[in-house]
Design an enzyme around this catalytic site. Structure first.
Site, PDB file in Angstrom:
ATOM      1  N   GLN A  89     -11.875  21.398  89.289  1.00 38.15           N
ATOM      2  CA  GLN A  89     -11.167  22.093  90.364  1.00 38.15           C
ATOM      3  C   GLN A  89     -11.281  23.598  90.152  1.00 38.15           C
ATOM      4  OE1 GLN A  89      -7.274  20.289  90.870  1.00 38.15           O
ATOM      5  NE2 GLN A  89      -8.157  18.261  91.013  1.00 38.15           N
ATOM      6  N   ASP A  90     -10.285  24.210  89.496  1.00 38.88           N
ATOM      7  CA  ASP A  90     -10.437  25.628  89.159  1.00 38.88           C
ATOM      8  C   ASP A  90     -10.361  25.781  87.647  1.00 38.88           C
ATOM      9  OD1 ASP A  90      -7.745  25.076  89.001  1.00 38.88           O
ATOM     10  OD2 ASP A  90      -7.080  26.890  90.007  1.00 38.88           O
ATOM     11  N   PRO A  91     -10.724  26.952  87.113  1.00 36.29           N
ATOM     12  CA  PRO A  91     -10.787  27.123  85.659  1.00 36.29           C
ATOM     13  C   PRO A  91      -9.413  26.989  85.004  1.00 36.29           C
ATOM     14  CG  PRO A  91     -11.973  28.883  86.805  1.00 36.29           C
ATOM     15  CD  PRO A  91     -11.184  28.153  87.837  1.00 36.29           C
TER      16      PRO A  91
END
Length: 255
Positions: A89-91
């Site tokens: 998804q995101d970091p």
């Protein structure tokens, strides 16, 4: 006539080429990926604008990963070598982000989701030695693209950059991989990743879907269309598919 062409056509072509070259210099992606993606000048300008927005945010907030790591996935994994795509998804928003989905440096503790990933690899591969670290560079070097769909995040605020514009870019990458490569395995874990299935040609790629590997998803009793991550068998299925199509299986060991 030739003089007119030189002034009004050829000179404009040269100006356009110069402008595109300047755009390329502002995008710190591996040149092999730039050639593979074949972005139009419009898309390059759009990406440069996004990078400028992120750079401006860095002046007032802490953004992960560091600027030099945002595109590290492109430097560890050549596009023509890609055979497995794992979407995140995101970091990580706590400072561990390396630019590779789910991966952390060898000096950082292994995050809970990655521990579950290692458990599932162990269940699929009796030769897998559970590592003491979470650096997935060895997977990337074998053609496993570890791509977050959002490439940056503000410190301590998961999903904070979801509306910046990364999604169009990573959707474009996924579409290019689907269109230009053959017989790849796409691992889609969790609802956000599964949404990307519509971008993938299932006639020539294997798409594997499950719930997210996070402990929260593993403990959840909510009804789901997708199997739990633990027990999904994706890593075994991936290697069987690769071998079936004449590709080297992935050695999931990290050391």
């Amino acid at each position: 006539m030739e003089r007119w062409l030189q002034l009004h056509v050829w000179s404009k072509d040269q100006q356009d080429q110069d402008q595109e070259h300047l755009l390329d210099e502002k995008i710190p992606i591996n040149r092999a990926w730039m050639d593979f993606l074949q972005m139009s000048p419009f898309l390059k300008r759009k990406l440069v604008t996004l990078l400028e927005t992120v750079a401006k945010l860095r002046t007032s907030t802490v953004v992960y990963p560091g600027e030099e790591r945002v595109f590290s996935w492109s430097w560890l994994c050549e596009p023509t070598q890609v055979k497995v795509i794992i979407l995140g998804q995101d970091p990580y928003h706590g400072g561990q982000a390396t630019g590779l989905a789910f991966s952390v440096s060898k000096t950082d503790p292994v995050p809970p989701s990655l521990r579950n990933i290692f458990l599932e690899v162990s269940a699929c591969d009796s030769q897998f030695a559970v590592p003491l670290h979470g650096c997935l560079n060895n997977w990337a070097r074998q053609g496993v693209l570890l791509l977050n769909t959002i490439l940056t995040v503000e410190k301590g605020k998961p999903g904070s950059h979801s509306d910046l514009g990364w999604i169009w870019f990573t959707n474009y990458i996924i579409s290019c991989l689907s269109n230009q490569l053959d017989h790849c395995v796409f691992m889609l874990w969790g609802s956000k990743a599964i949404e990307k299935a519509s971008l993938i040609n299932t006639n020539k790629h294997l798409v594997l879907k499950s719930q997210h590997p996070s402990p929260l998803a593993a403990r959840s009793n909510r009804p789901s269309l997708w199997p739990k991550f633990l027990g999904c068998g994706h890593f075994k299925q991936a290697n069987e598919y690769l071998e079936l199509h004449g590709k080297c299986p992935v050695d999931w060991n990290l050391d």
